[in-house]
Write a protein that holds these residues in place. Sequence first.
Motif, PDB file in Angstrom:
ATOM      1  N   PHE A 129       0.956  -1.262   0.018  1.00 58.03           N
ATOM      2  CA  PHE A 129       0.062   0.037  -0.193  1.00 58.03           C
ATOM      3  C   PHE A 129       0.845   1.286  -0.041  1.00 58.03           C
ATOM      4  CE2 PHE A 129      -2.878   3.398   1.649  1.00 58.03           C
ATOM      5  CZ  PHE A 129      -3.704   3.123   0.848  1.00 58.03           C
ATOM      6  N   LEU A 132       2.197   2.129  -3.258  1.00 57.16           N
ATOM      7  CA  LEU A 132       0.835   2.740  -4.236  1.00 57.16           C
ATOM      8  C   LEU A 132       0.589   4.084  -3.801  1.00 57.16           C
ATOM      9  CD1 LEU A 132      -1.881   0.061  -4.419  1.00 57.16           C
ATOM     10  CD2 LEU A 132      -0.862   1.330  -6.409  1.00 57.16           C
ATOM     11  N   LYS A 133       0.287   4.298  -2.509  1.00 59.89           N
ATOM     12  CA  LYS A 133      -0.048   5.301  -2.270  1.00 59.89           C
ATOM     13  C   LYS A 133       0.867   6.733  -2.381  1.00 59.89           C
ATOM     14  CE  LYS A 133      -3.637   7.794  -0.264  1.00 59.89           C
ATOM     15  NZ  LYS A 133      -4.797   7.727  -0.869  1.00 59.89           N
ATOM     16  N   THR A 135       3.113   6.897  -4.645  1.00 61.93           N
ATOM     17  CA  THR A 135       3.047   7.098  -6.219  1.00 61.93           C
ATOM     18  C   THR A 135       1.883   7.982  -6.587  1.00 61.93           C
ATOM     19  OG1 THR A 135       4.131   4.933  -6.578  1.00 61.93           O
ATOM     20  CG2 THR A 135       3.223   5.830  -8.286  1.00 61.93           C
ATOM     21  N   GLU A 136       0.774   7.450  -6.012  1.00 62.90           N
ATOM     22  CA  GLU A 136      -0.544   8.335  -6.108  1.00 62.90           C
ATOM     23  C   GLU A 136      -0.459   9.838  -5.658  1.00 62.90           C
ATOM     24  OE1 GLU A 136      -5.245   7.524  -5.153  1.00 62.90           O
ATOM     25  OE2 GLU A 136      -3.947   8.138  -3.388  1.00 62.90           O
ATOM     26  N   ALA A 139       2.378  11.613  -8.033  1.00 66.53           N
ATOM     27  CA  ALA A 139       2.209  11.412  -9.465  1.00 66.53           C
ATOM     28  C   ALA A 139       2.198  12.951 -10.165  1.00 66.53           C
ATOM     29  CB  ALA A 139       1.140  10.669  -9.719  1.00 66.53           C
ATOM     30  N   ASN A 181       4.295  -6.137  -7.253  1.00 64.01           N
ATOM     31  CA  ASN A 181       4.631  -6.107  -8.574  1.00 64.01           C
ATOM     32  C   ASN A 181       3.292  -5.926  -9.389  1.00 64.01           C
ATOM     33  OD1 ASN A 181       7.132  -6.746  -7.896  1.00 64.01           O
ATOM     34  ND2 ASN A 181       7.284  -8.839  -8.837  1.00 64.01           N
ATOM     35  N   MET A 182       2.010  -6.811  -9.047  1.00 61.61           N
ATOM     36  CA  MET A 182       0.942  -6.304  -9.781  1.00 61.61           C
ATOM     37  C   MET A 182       0.353  -5.021  -9.666  1.00 61.61           C
ATOM     38  SD  MET A 182      -1.409  -7.341 -11.729  1.00 61.61           S
ATOM     39  CE  MET A 182      -1.927  -9.059 -12.068  1.00 61.61           C
ATOM     40  N   ALA A 183       0.538  -4.511  -8.258  1.00 63.51           N
ATOM     41  CA  ALA A 183       0.010  -3.398  -8.158  1.00 63.51           C
ATOM     42  C   ALA A 183       0.649  -2.286  -8.693  1.00 63.51           C
ATOM     43  CB  ALA A 183       0.127  -3.078  -6.647  1.00 63.51           C
ATOM     44  N   ARG A 185       2.574  -2.595 -11.559  1.00 61.51           N
ATOM     45  CA  ARG A 185       2.393  -3.009 -12.983  1.00 61.51           C
ATOM     46  C   ARG A 185       1.133  -2.503 -13.660  1.00 61.51           C
ATOM     47  NH1 ARG A 185       4.472  -5.611 -17.238  1.00 61.51           N
ATOM     48  NH2 ARG A 185       3.162  -7.210 -18.288  1.00 61.51           N
ATOM     49  N   GLY A 186       0.028  -2.772 -12.589  1.00 57.60           N
ATOM     50  CA  GLY A 186      -1.393  -2.163 -13.282  1.00 57.60           C
ATOM     51  C   GLY A 186      -1.298  -0.443 -13.038  1.00 57.60           C
ATOM     52  N   THR A 187      -0.644  -0.126 -12.090  1.00 58.71           N
ATOM     53  CA  THR A 187      -0.458   1.415 -12.105  1.00 58.71           C
ATOM     54  C   THR A 187       0.329   2.013 -13.104  1.00 58.71           C
ATOM     55  OG1 THR A 187      -0.541   1.341  -9.658  1.00 58.71           O
ATOM     56  CG2 THR A 187       0.750   3.301 -10.499  1.00 58.71           C
ATOM     57  N   MET A 189       0.417   0.881 -16.190  1.00 57.92           N
ATOM     58  CA  MET A 189      -0.447   0.917 -17.607  1.00 57.92           C
ATOM     59  C   MET A 189      -1.024   2.361 -17.534  1.00 57.92           C
ATOM     60  SD  MET A 189       0.493  -1.656 -18.962  1.00 57.92           S
ATOM     61  CE  MET A 189       1.707  -2.693 -18.284  1.00 57.92           C
ATOM     62  N   GLY A 190      -1.876   2.646 -16.118  1.00 66.21           N
ATOM     63  CA  GLY A 190      -2.710   4.071 -15.993  1.00 66.21           C
ATOM     64  C   GLY A 190      -1.872   5.315 -16.215  1.00 66.21           C
ATOM     65  N   LEU A 191      -0.407   5.143 -15.517  1.00 65.94           N
ATOM     66  CA  LEU A 191       0.445   6.145 -15.711  1.00 65.94           C
ATOM     67  C   LEU A 191       0.954   6.566 -17.066  1.00 65.94           C
ATOM     68  CD1 LEU A 191       2.066   6.187 -12.318  1.00 65.94           C
ATOM     69  CD2 LEU A 191       0.540   7.694 -12.884  1.00 65.94           C
TER      70      LEU A 191
END
Lengths: 270, 254
Positions: A129, A132-133, A135-136, A139, A181-183, A185-187, A189-191
């Motif tokens: 988390f 992810l947070k 990075t969010e 960004a 890794n998945m979180a 990798r998904g992120t 794609m969005g960025l």
Amino acid sequence: MKKIILAALIGLTSASASASTVLVTGSNRGIGLEFVKQYAADGWDVIATSRSPGDDADLQALAAANTNISVEQLDVTDLAEIAALASKYEGTPIDIAINNAGMIGDRKRQTWGDLNRDLFEQMMAVNVFGPLKVTEAFAPHVGASEEKKVVVISSVSGSIASVRGGMPGAPYYSISKAAVNMAMRGTAMGLKEQGIAVAILHPGGVDTRMLRQAFGLSKAEAEANEDFDYRGFSPLTTEDSVAQMRDVIAGLSVERSGDFVQYDGTEMPW
Amino acid sequence: MLRVTALLLTLFAFTTANAATVMITGASRGIGFEFAKRYAERGWDVIATSRSPADDAEMQALAAEFENVSLETLDVTDLDQIDALAEKLRGTAIDVLINNAGISGGRNTQDFGEIDYTVFDDVMSVNVLGPLKVTEAFLDHVAASDQKKIINISSGEGRLSNVRGARQVFYRASKSALNMVMRNVSLHPDVQAKGVIIGILTPGFVDTDFTSGLPKQIMIDVETSVSRSMAMIDKYDLEMSGRYFANTGDEMTW
């Protein structure tokens, strides 16, 4: 007159373009501290964060010797702290955000027959988390920069295809690294739309406190035992691993965003 | 007369041996409920668990219709409750344990800019720690059975080698994490010594409450999905343990 202004503008632009900025979480020891050291030595502006920088003598000494290092308090599980730091640096472009903070946890508390919630939640919060947070929250800063890069320090332990022994040292660590890794990798794609590239890096087996914990030492033992004998394994030095990872980061492109690569640029299996 | 008795005894023994037992987590709805119903129709003993079966009319109706269905309360995020149920069922051999309980975390709560820790924590607890703890607690029950299968309902969404978009990062990360931990479990010395098979199975894109709001034309119905999964579960052997299969039989890369 116009020419002078133009020249001044160009001078200003190139000066600011040369001073890139990097944010490093968990920068008080090991790989994080080495990132700070190397980027600072190269003339980068470094925002070096740790949970309690007041206690971090090495980081403080480094910052005292380098005016381009700003030390900031950041617990990556503390959403208010993340938001406050992002707000403090609002308007500051950050070329590279390195999500380095992570924990391996006490091996004895994640073994079969002794599974518990506390350590699981703590490790998922810090290792998954948190990145992810952060990075969010950052960004916008990264998107406003020249380089536009986000890095997460993952591990070969997160490679499902590389699992050999069952429930080896630290299953929660493996779980958290596969998840991040998945979180990320998904992120990634969005960025892509914003031109931000994400690197998921395995730093190698680096001679740090965490590696000694992975070899079964408690945190206190790992801290005290800097000349640990890795039983035939030759770890990388932090200097070497970080120097190589900086090359990989420098070569990162949006086309390869979300790939999982190790310190020398070799692609890792999922 | 003796021969008839012997025949009857043989038949009886055969029938008893055939009364296999399945335990299903998250059996109140969707895929889990369908598993419970279909194994019950097959004549298996079914231990159908959910967070609150007492309040669940459909589960109550199923248990009323099939005397071979028993209902148990199990919240897979409650580790003490898992241990308590394992203790209650000590001595019961469980042929197939299906770790089915799972949550998606919703679709708008894990988008970039909206990511929320509470949702993250719930998704990881239910989808990762839950199956791990249930597997740990029930390993001996499964090891004591004939079939010795623990089947984890994963998802193609957990497939790291096939990521195209940024959707549902918590859910997807949880399924990658589940795959990781179950591959680890499959290679654990205890699990290997006991000959327990660890399945990592994807159900397909199934039309359930879980996927409500998504385009139905690309989904399969729950009956089809569970038929395929049951056929796969019948086929599972140690060779397939710790690998990642679609319920159509195709092996997938991680």
